[in-house]
Motif scaffolding. Sequence first.
Motif, PDB file in Angstrom:
ATOM      1  N   TYR A  13     -85.066  67.231  18.744  1.00  0.00           N
ATOM      2  CA  TYR A  13     -84.429  67.219  20.066  1.00  0.00           C
ATOM      3  C   TYR A  13     -85.325  67.900  21.097  1.00  0.00           C
ATOM      4  O   TYR A  13     -85.883  68.975  20.844  1.00  0.00           O
ATOM      5  CB  TYR A  13     -83.074  67.921  20.030  1.00  0.00           C
ATOM      6  N   ILE A  14     -85.437  67.253  22.260  1.00  0.00           N
ATOM      7  CA  ILE A  14     -86.165  67.818  23.397  1.00  0.00           C
ATOM      8  C   ILE A  14     -85.139  68.099  24.494  1.00  0.00           C
ATOM      9  O   ILE A  14     -84.452  67.176  24.951  1.00  0.00           O
ATOM     10  CB  ILE A  14     -87.256  66.855  23.908  1.00  0.00           C
ATOM     11  N   HIS A  15     -85.025  69.349  24.891  1.00  0.00           N
ATOM     12  CA  HIS A  15     -84.012  69.769  25.857  1.00  0.00           C
ATOM     13  C   HIS A  15     -84.632  69.969  27.234  1.00  0.00           C
ATOM     14  O   HIS A  15     -85.762  70.447  27.373  1.00  0.00           O
ATOM     15  CB  HIS A  15     -83.349  71.075  25.409  1.00  0.00           C
ATOM     16  N   LEU A  16     -83.851  69.605  28.247  1.00  0.00           N
ATOM     17  CA  LEU A  16     -84.213  69.849  29.643  1.00  0.00           C
ATOM     18  C   LEU A  16     -83.189  70.828  30.219  1.00  0.00           C
ATOM     19  O   LEU A  16     -82.111  70.413  30.666  1.00  0.00           O
ATOM     20  CB  LEU A  16     -84.206  68.541  30.441  1.00  0.00           C
ATOM     21  N   PRO A  17     -83.490  72.121  30.202  1.00  0.00           N
ATOM     22  CA  PRO A  17     -82.511  73.113  30.674  1.00  0.00           C
ATOM     23  C   PRO A  17     -82.089  72.894  32.121  1.00  0.00           C
ATOM     24  O   PRO A  17     -80.924  73.066  32.480  1.00  0.00           O
ATOM     25  CB  PRO A  17     -83.261  74.442  30.513  1.00  0.00           C
ATOM     26  N   SER A  18     -83.053  72.480  32.969  1.00  0.00           N
ATOM     27  CA  SER A  18     -82.739  72.307  34.392  1.00  0.00           C
ATOM     28  C   SER A  18     -81.754  71.167  34.618  1.00  0.00           C
ATOM     29  O   SER A  18     -80.932  71.211  35.533  1.00  0.00           O
ATOM     30  CB  SER A  18     -84.020  72.047  35.183  1.00  0.00           C
ATOM     31  N   ALA A  19     -81.836  70.130  33.796  1.00  0.00           N
ATOM     32  CA  ALA A  19     -80.944  68.976  33.945  1.00  0.00           C
ATOM     33  C   ALA A  19     -79.771  69.034  32.976  1.00  0.00           C
ATOM     34  O   ALA A  19     -78.890  68.175  33.010  1.00  0.00           O
ATOM     35  CB  ALA A  19     -81.728  67.686  33.732  1.00  0.00           C
ATOM     36  N   ASN A  20     -79.754  70.040  32.117  1.00  0.00           N
ATOM     37  CA  ASN A  20     -78.706  70.203  31.101  1.00  0.00           C
ATOM     38  C   ASN A  20     -78.557  68.934  30.267  1.00  0.00           C
ATOM     39  O   ASN A  20     -77.450  68.470  29.993  1.00  0.00           O
ATOM     40  CB  ASN A  20     -77.373  70.569  31.775  1.00  0.00           C
ATOM     41  N   GLN A  21     -79.701  68.353  29.869  1.00  0.00           N
ATOM     42  CA  GLN A  21     -79.703  67.135  29.072  1.00  0.00           C
ATOM     43  C   GLN A  21     -80.718  67.278  27.942  1.00  0.00           C
ATOM     44  O   GLN A  21     -81.613  68.127  27.984  1.00  0.00           O
ATOM     45  CB  GLN A  21     -80.059  65.910  29.930  1.00  0.00           C
ATOM     46  N   SER A  22     -80.581  66.427  26.940  1.00  0.00           N
ATOM     47  CA  SER A  22     -81.526  66.433  25.827  1.00  0.00           C
ATOM     48  C   SER A  22     -81.698  65.019  25.303  1.00  0.00           C
ATOM     49  O   SER A  22     -80.827  64.160  25.486  1.00  0.00           O
ATOM     50  CB  SER A  22     -81.040  67.362  24.709  1.00  0.00           C
ATOM     51  N   ILE A  23     -82.820  64.795  24.636  1.00  0.00           N
ATOM     52  CA  ILE A  23     -83.107  63.485  24.058  1.00  0.00           C
ATOM     53  C   ILE A  23     -83.489  63.683  22.595  1.00  0.00           C
ATOM     54  O   ILE A  23     -84.175  64.644  22.237  1.00  0.00           O
ATOM     55  CB  ILE A  23     -84.247  62.775  24.829  1.00  0.00           C
ATOM     56  N   GLU A  24     -83.021  62.778  21.754  1.00  0.00           N
ATOM     57  CA  GLU A  24     -83.337  62.846  20.334  1.00  0.00           C
ATOM     58  C   GLU A  24     -84.451  61.862  20.009  1.00  0.00           C
ATOM     59  O   GLU A  24     -84.376  60.679  20.362  1.00  0.00           O
ATOM     60  CB  GLU A  24     -82.110  62.503  19.492  1.00  0.00           C
ATOM     61  N   VAL A  25     -85.489  62.345  19.370  1.00  0.00           N
ATOM     62  CA  VAL A  25     -86.573  61.473  18.916  1.00  0.00           C
ATOM     63  C   VAL A  25     -86.143  60.899  17.561  1.00  0.00           C
ATOM     64  O   VAL A  25     -86.470  61.435  16.501  1.00  0.00           O
ATOM     65  CB  VAL A  25     -87.907  62.241  18.798  1.00  0.00           C
ATOM     66  N   ALA A  26     -85.392  59.817  17.623  1.00  0.00           N
ATOM     67  CA  ALA A  26     -84.853  59.205  16.411  1.00  0.00           C
ATOM     68  C   ALA A  26     -85.932  58.415  15.686  1.00  0.00           C
ATOM     69  O   ALA A  26     -87.090  58.357  16.118  1.00  0.00           O
ATOM     70  CB  ALA A  26     -83.667  58.313  16.774  1.00  0.00           C
ATOM     71  N   SER A  27     -85.538  57.779  14.588  1.00  0.00           N
ATOM     72  CA  SER A  27     -86.521  57.068  13.757  1.00  0.00           C
ATOM     73  C   SER A  27     -87.227  55.954  14.526  1.00  0.00           C
ATOM     74  O   SER A  27     -88.410  55.703  14.325  1.00  0.00           O
ATOM     75  CB  SER A  27     -85.827  56.484  12.526  1.00  0.00           C
ATOM     76  N   GLY A  28     -86.506  55.285  15.437  1.00  0.00           N
ATOM     77  CA  GLY A  28     -87.117  54.210  16.199  1.00  0.00           C
ATOM     78  C   GLY A  28     -88.159  54.679  17.198  1.00  0.00           C
ATOM     79  O   GLY A  28     -88.975  53.881  17.663  1.00  0.00           O
ATOM     80  N   CYS A  29     -88.141  55.968  17.524  1.00  0.00           N
ATOM     81  CA  CYS A  29     -89.094  56.519  18.493  1.00  0.00           C
ATOM     82  C   CYS A  29     -90.190  57.347  17.832  1.00  0.00           C
ATOM     83  O   CYS A  29     -91.010  57.953  18.520  1.00  0.00           O
ATOM     84  CB  CYS A  29     -88.365  57.398  19.509  1.00  0.00           C
ATOM     85  N   SER A  30     -90.197  57.390  16.508  1.00  0.00           N
ATOM     86  CA  SER A  30     -91.196  58.214  15.819  1.00  0.00           C
ATOM     87  C   SER A  30     -92.605  57.654  15.961  1.00  0.00           C
ATOM     88  O   SER A  30     -93.583  58.386  15.848  1.00  0.00           O
ATOM     89  CB  SER A  30     -90.841  58.336  14.339  1.00  0.00           C
ATOM     90  N   GLY A  31     -92.702  56.352  16.183  1.00  0.00           N
ATOM     91  CA  GLY A  31     -94.007  55.726  16.355  1.00  0.00           C
ATOM     92  C   GLY A  31     -94.610  55.176  15.073  1.00  0.00           C
ATOM     93  O   GLY A  31     -95.769  54.754  15.073  1.00  0.00           O
ATOM     94  N   SER A  32     -93.845  55.140  13.993  1.00  0.00           N
ATOM     95  CA  SER A  32     -94.395  54.702  12.712  1.00  0.00           C
ATOM     96  C   SER A  32     -94.889  53.257  12.756  1.00  0.00           C
ATOM     97  O   SER A  32     -95.981  52.946  12.258  1.00  0.00           O
ATOM     98  CB  SER A  32     -93.348  54.879  11.604  1.00  0.00           C
ATOM     99  N   GLU A  33     -94.103  52.364  13.362  1.00  0.00           N
ATOM    100  CA  GLU A  33     -94.507  50.960  13.409  1.00  0.00           C
ATOM    101  C   GLU A  33     -95.739  50.771  14.277  1.00  0.00           C
ATOM    102  O   GLU A  33     -96.630  49.978  13.950  1.00  0.00           O
ATOM    103  CB  GLU A  33     -93.353  50.088  13.907  1.00  0.00           C
TER     104      GLU A  33
END
Length: 292
Positions: A172-192
């Motif tokens: 998880y990458i958090h943005l404290p200023s925006a109070n939001q976060s994004i999950e680097v799930a399997s589809g975003c790992s870059g394996s393919e």
Amino acid sequence: MKIKLHDMVIAKLKLLQYCLLATGIGLIAIHLNLVWKSNNSSLLGTSILFWTAIGFLIWEKRNDLNLESDIFSSFFGFSLIALLLLKSASMTSFGGFLYLSPFVYAFACALLASGFKGLRQYAGELFALFILGLPKLLPLSLINTFLSPITAKLSAFLLWYTGFDVLRSGVYIHLPSANQSIEVASGCSGSEQILHMLGLGILFIIIFPLNRLPKIFLPIVAAIIGFVVNAARVALMVVILKGDNQEAFEYWHHGDGSLLFSTIAVSVFGLFCWFILGQDKSKNGDVTPSSK
């Protein structure tokens, strides 16, 4: 009599070459048509590139190939092609078939052309197509479990380095200023993308004659480029998320924007290969005059 016999052998060999050429072109057309129907733009571009490169390689060495097969090899090759054609005609979902069928098609054609004893002649081309199917052969779930935190770490570093206030916790990458976060799930790992770039690296060293050292590190460099470019895409999505633009987020996540980053990765690797070829040529040029 000997001249007529020789002419008959030449004519038979040419007929065999034309039959193999027609079979190969037909199988390639079937595969590309199925990929196009699957709406997998990334695989379509990759398949066209791989088929073009491998067709060029086979054509370049066509006069040196030993086209002597046997009954068992020919029967096995025909059987593989028949099974694949039946599968293609009755497909309800595409799945891994589109990734694996190019290798099986090429393997079957190689058997028809040269038999099991002659497979060594096509080792590079078959290996390249095997790499194309790796995303469906490897346990990507395990690879993504390992790769996703590393991708998140690099993306967070890129954001921090460019002045963003970010925190990372696992995938998880958090943005404290925006109070939001994004999950680097399997589809975003870059394996393919990493495997795709690895395949391009292997294609390059098969096509171009290089010294031993570049042959070793070029595929590694290609995989690293794929990983870094994908991490940059994830970082961009975090920035877009901060701006609360869902439409732009979907564009870069699932839309054509994701393909743009694949193009960037290929372009960067192409420039690197151009540099390596220049260096290799200059070294050979320096060695040749001094050896005279």
